[in-house]
Motif scaffolding. Structure first.
Motif, PDB file in Angstrom:
ATOM      1  N   ARG A  58       0.830  -1.208   0.000  1.00 34.64           N
ATOM      2  CA  ARG A  58       0.000   0.000   0.000  1.00 34.64           C
ATOM      3  C   ARG A  58       0.862   1.255   0.000  1.00 34.64           C
ATOM      4  N   ILE A  59       1.969   1.207   0.740  1.00 31.42           N
ATOM      5  CA  ILE A  59       2.887   2.343   0.753  1.00 31.42           C
ATOM      6  C   ILE A  59       3.485   2.554  -0.628  1.00 31.42           C
ATOM      7  N   GLN A  60       3.844   1.454  -1.295  1.00 28.85           N
ATOM      8  CA  GLN A  60       4.427   1.558  -2.627  1.00 28.85           C
ATOM      9  C   GLN A  60       3.455   2.215  -3.602  1.00 28.85           C
ATOM     10  N   GLU A  61       2.174   1.854  -3.514  1.00 27.36           N
ATOM     11  CA  GLU A  61       1.171   2.458  -4.385  1.00 27.36           C
ATOM     12  C   GLU A  61       1.012   3.951  -4.090  1.00 27.36           C
ATOM     13  N   ALA A  62       1.034   4.302  -2.808  1.00 32.20           N
ATOM     14  CA  ALA A  62       0.829   5.703  -2.421  1.00 32.20           C
ATOM     15  C   ALA A  62       2.045   6.572  -2.695  1.00 32.20           C
ATOM     16  N   ALA A  63       3.235   5.944  -2.785  1.00 28.79           N
ATOM     17  CA  ALA A  63       4.474   6.706  -2.892  1.00 28.79           C
ATOM     18  C   ALA A  63       4.717   7.300  -4.277  1.00 28.79           C
ATOM     19  N   ASN A 119       3.158   9.746  -5.019  1.00 28.71           N
ATOM     20  CA  ASN A 119       3.160  11.096  -4.479  1.00 28.71           C
ATOM     21  C   ASN A 119       3.922  11.076  -3.155  1.00 28.71           C
ATOM     22  N   VAL A 120       4.291  12.241  -2.656  1.00 28.34           N
ATOM     23  CA  VAL A 120       4.975  12.312  -1.368  1.00 28.34           C
ATOM     24  C   VAL A 120       4.031  11.841  -0.267  1.00 28.34           C
ATOM     25  N   ILE A 121       4.513  10.938   0.579  1.00 21.80           N
ATOM     26  CA  ILE A 121       3.732  10.457   1.713  1.00 21.80           C
ATOM     27  C   ILE A 121       4.152  11.251   2.946  1.00 21.80           C
ATOM     28  N   THR A 122       3.259  12.075   3.446  1.00 22.18           N
ATOM     29  CA  THR A 122       3.519  12.840   4.662  1.00 22.18           C
ATOM     30  C   THR A 122       3.281  11.947   5.875  1.00 22.18           C
ATOM     31  N   PRO A 123       3.757  12.351   7.068  1.00 21.24           N
ATOM     32  CA  PRO A 123       3.480  11.552   8.268  1.00 21.24           C
ATOM     33  C   PRO A 123       1.985  11.320   8.490  1.00 21.24           C
ATOM     34  N   GLU A 124       1.155  12.289   8.175  1.00 19.83           N
ATOM     35  CA  GLU A 124      -0.291  12.108   8.347  1.00 19.83           C
ATOM     36  C   GLU A 124      -0.829  11.034   7.403  1.00 19.83           C
ATOM     37  N   VAL A 125      -0.381  11.065   6.139  1.00 24.08           N
ATOM     38  CA  VAL A 125      -0.804  10.046   5.178  1.00 24.08           C
ATOM     39  C   VAL A 125      -0.275   8.682   5.607  1.00 24.08           C
ATOM     40  N   GLY A 126       0.972   8.643   6.055  1.00 26.53           N
ATOM     41  CA  GLY A 126       1.558   7.386   6.518  1.00 26.53           C
ATOM     42  C   GLY A 126       0.806   6.820   7.705  1.00 26.53           C
ATOM     43  N   ARG A 127       0.435   7.684   8.644  1.00 28.92           N
ATOM     44  CA  ARG A 127      -0.354   7.263   9.806  1.00 28.92           C
ATOM     45  C   ARG A 127      -1.667   6.644   9.359  1.00 28.92           C
ATOM     46  N   ASN A 128      -2.329   7.275   8.418  1.00 30.82           N
ATOM     47  CA  ASN A 128      -3.615   6.762   7.942  1.00 30.82           C
ATOM     48  C   ASN A 128      -3.451   5.443   7.187  1.00 30.82           C
ATOM     49  N   LEU A 129      -2.331   5.291   6.454  1.00 31.87           N
ATOM     50  CA  LEU A 129      -2.064   4.031   5.767  1.00 31.87           C
ATOM     51  C   LEU A 129      -1.920   2.889   6.765  1.00 31.87           C
ATOM     52  N   ILE A 130      -1.223   3.162   7.865  1.00 33.01           N
ATOM     53  CA  ILE A 130      -1.034   2.141   8.891  1.00 33.01           C
ATOM     54  C   ILE A 130      -2.368   1.762   9.521  1.00 33.01           C
ATOM     55  N   LEU A 131      -3.164   2.759   9.902  1.00 34.87           N
ATOM     56  CA  LEU A 131      -4.430   2.495  10.582  1.00 34.87           C
ATOM     57  C   LEU A 131      -5.453   1.824   9.676  1.00 34.87           C
ATOM     58  N   VAL A 149      14.605   2.129  -3.654  1.00 33.91           N
ATOM     59  CA  VAL A 149      13.201   2.358  -3.989  1.00 33.91           C
ATOM     60  C   VAL A 149      12.697   3.672  -3.401  1.00 33.91           C
ATOM     61  N   TYR A 150      13.085   3.952  -2.150  1.00 34.15           N
ATOM     62  CA  TYR A 150      12.531   5.105  -1.440  1.00 34.15           C
ATOM     63  C   TYR A 150      13.624   6.080  -1.012  1.00 34.15           C
ATOM     64  N   ARG A 151      13.195   7.319  -0.822  1.00 32.85           N
ATOM     65  CA  ARG A 151      14.097   8.326  -0.256  1.00 32.85           C
ATOM     66  C   ARG A 151      13.292   9.268   0.626  1.00 32.85           C
ATOM     67  N   GLN A 152      14.014   9.948   1.506  1.00 27.04           N
ATOM     68  CA  GLN A 152      13.397  10.900   2.422  1.00 27.04           C
ATOM     69  C   GLN A 152      13.877  12.302   2.077  1.00 27.04           C
ATOM     70  N   PRO A 153      12.954  13.191   1.654  1.00 29.08           N
ATOM     71  CA  PRO A 153      13.372  14.567   1.370  1.00 29.08           C
ATOM     72  C   PRO A 153      14.044  15.179   2.593  1.00 29.08           C
ATOM     73  N   SER A 154      15.094  15.908   2.367  1.00 28.92           N
ATOM     74  CA  SER A 154      15.897  16.470   3.459  1.00 28.92           C
ATOM     75  C   SER A 154      15.047  17.297   4.413  1.00 28.92           C
ATOM     76  N   GLY A 155      15.275  17.061   5.718  1.00 30.86           N
ATOM     77  CA  GLY A 155      14.616  17.855   6.733  1.00 30.86           C
ATOM     78  C   GLY A 155      13.157  17.540   6.968  1.00 30.86           C
ATOM     79  N   SER A 156      12.710  16.352   6.543  1.00 28.98           N
ATOM     80  CA  SER A 156      11.296  16.001   6.714  1.00 28.98           C
ATOM     81  C   SER A 156      11.152  14.555   7.154  1.00 28.98           C
ATOM     82  N   ASN A 180       8.817  12.876   5.551  1.00 30.83           N
ATOM     83  CA  ASN A 180       8.070  12.417   4.384  1.00 30.83           C
ATOM     84  C   ASN A 180       8.798  11.266   3.708  1.00 30.83           C
ATOM     85  N   LEU A 181       8.086  10.573   2.851  1.00 29.30           N
ATOM     86  CA  LEU A 181       8.659   9.465   2.094  1.00 29.30           C
ATOM     87  C   LEU A 181       8.203   9.574   0.657  1.00 29.30           C
ATOM     88  N   GLN A 182       9.090   9.284  -0.276  1.00 29.58           N
ATOM     89  CA  GLN A 182       8.700   9.231  -1.671  1.00 29.58           C
ATOM     90  C   GLN A 182       9.605   8.245  -2.401  1.00 29.58           C
TER      91      GLN A 182
END
Length: 271
Positions: free
Chosen positions: A201-206, A208-220, A250-257, A259-261
Motif C-alpha cells: 500500500r505504501i508503494q502504491e501511495a508513494a 506522491n509524497v507520503i507525509t506523516p499524516e498520510v503514513g499514519r492513515n495508511l497504517i491504521l 526504492v525510497y528516499r526521504q526529502p531532506s529535513g522532513s 516524508n517518504l517518496q
C-alpha cells in the motif's frame, strides 16, 4: 497465485520463472501472497485442489515434470468463495522488480551451498504469546540497522533490551531463515517486506509524497489498531526507518522532513 521465499526458490520448491510464462499468456496475471501454502487452482466453475505448487515442473511446463495428485471440486462452494475473498484481500500482483529481487536473494543463498531451517521460538530465546495474524506485518524494532546484529547475536548485550526483543519478533514475523550471512540476510529482508500488504500500500501511495499524516492513515487502514504497540506516528517513523534502510533504491526521504517518496533511480541494494 503463489508465494516467493528466496530459500524455497533456491531449493527448487518454488520458482520465479513462472512469472515470465504467465506474463506471456494474454490476460494472465500472477499474484503473490507471502504466507500462501494451499495448492488451489480455479478455472471458471471448476477447482483443482492437491499437491502441485505453482512451478513449471509441477504444471508440466518443464521437463522432467513432477507427478502430482489433484482433486476436482466445484467452485461455487461457499467455503471456497470465502477462501478466495480472504486470499485476494491480502495479495498483490507480481512485478518484474520483485521477481528480480527474489531471484537475486535466491542466487546468494545458492552460493552458500545450504538451505537453513527457519527460525523457531526456541532459537529466538523468548516466548511470543501475542503472535500477529498471518496477514499482518508491522515492524516493532525502531533500529533496523541493528537487525542483523540481533539476528546473528553479535554483541547484543550492548543493545537496549526492548530493541532486541522487538527485533526478534520482527525476524520471526518475517520468517527469516537461520544461518544467513549479512548480505543474504539484507537481501532476504528487503525482498520479504516488499511482499507485505502494508508495504504494498505504501508503494502504491508513494507515487506522491507520503507525509506523516498520510503514513499514519495508511497504517491504521491496513493494520487493526489493536495490533499497534506504539502510537500511529511512532509506527510511521519505524516503517520509514525500515524502508530507507532496506530499500534505499526504492525510497528516499526529502531532506529535513519525515516524508517518504519513491527514489529517482534504481540501483543496487545498499550493503
Amino acid at each position: 497465485m503463489t508465494r516467493w521465499h528466496p530459500e524455497e526458490i533456491a531449493s527448487g520448491a518454488s520458482d520465479v520463472e513462472i512469472f515470465d510464462v504467465i506474463k506471456a499468456r494474454a490476460g494472465a496475471r500472477l499474484f503473490i501472497h507471502p504466507l500462501l501454502h494451499a495448492k488451489y487452482f480455479r478455472a471458471d466453475d471448476k477447482c483443482l485442489i492437491g499437491s502441485a505448487n505453482l512451478t513449471q515442473s509441477a504444471l508440466g511446463w518443464a521437463m522432467p515434470a513432477n507427478l502430482e495428485l489433484m482433486y476436482e471440486v466445484l467452485a461455487d462452494a461457499q467455503m471456497l468463495r470465502d477462501f478466495e475473498k480472504r486470499l485476494f484481500a491480502v495479495s498483490f500482483e507480481a512485478s518484474q522488480q520483485l521477481m528480480n529481487e527474489m531471484a537475486a536473494a535466491a542466487d546468494l543463498i545458492r552460493v552458500t551451498g545450504s538451505y537453513p531451517k527457519q527460525l523457531r521460538e526456541e532459537n529466538l530465546g523468548y516466548d511470543d504469546t501475542s503472535t500477529l495474524p498471518e496477514d499482518v506485518w508491522l515492524p516493532l524494532c525502531t533500529r533496523p540497522e541493528r537487525l542483523f546484529q540481533i539476528y546473528a547475536r553479535q554483541d547484543i548485550d550492548w543493545i537496549i533490551g526492548w530493541t532486541v526483543e522487538a527485533g526478534q519478533r520482527d525476524l520471526r514475523s518475517l520468517r527469516i531463515p537461520a544461518g544467513l550471512g549479512d548480505m543474504v540476510f539484507y537481501r532476504f529482508v528487503a525482498a520479504s517486506i516488499q511482499q507485505t500488504p502494508l508495504v504494498q500500500r505504501i508503494q502504491e501511495a508513494a507515487v506522491n509524497v507520503i507525509t506523516p499524516e498520510v503514513g499514519r492513515n495508511l497504517i491504521l487502514s491496513t493494520v487493526d489498531e489493536q495490533y499497534c504497540v506504539y502510537s500511529p506516528e511512532e509506527h510511521w517513523n519505524t516503517i520509514l526507518a525500515w524502508l530507507l534502510h532496506f530499500l534505499p533504491h526504492v525510497y528516499r526521504q526529502p531532506s529535513g522532513s519525515n516524508n517518504l517518496q519513491k527514489g529517482s533511480e534504481i540501483g543496487e541494494l545498499r550493503k
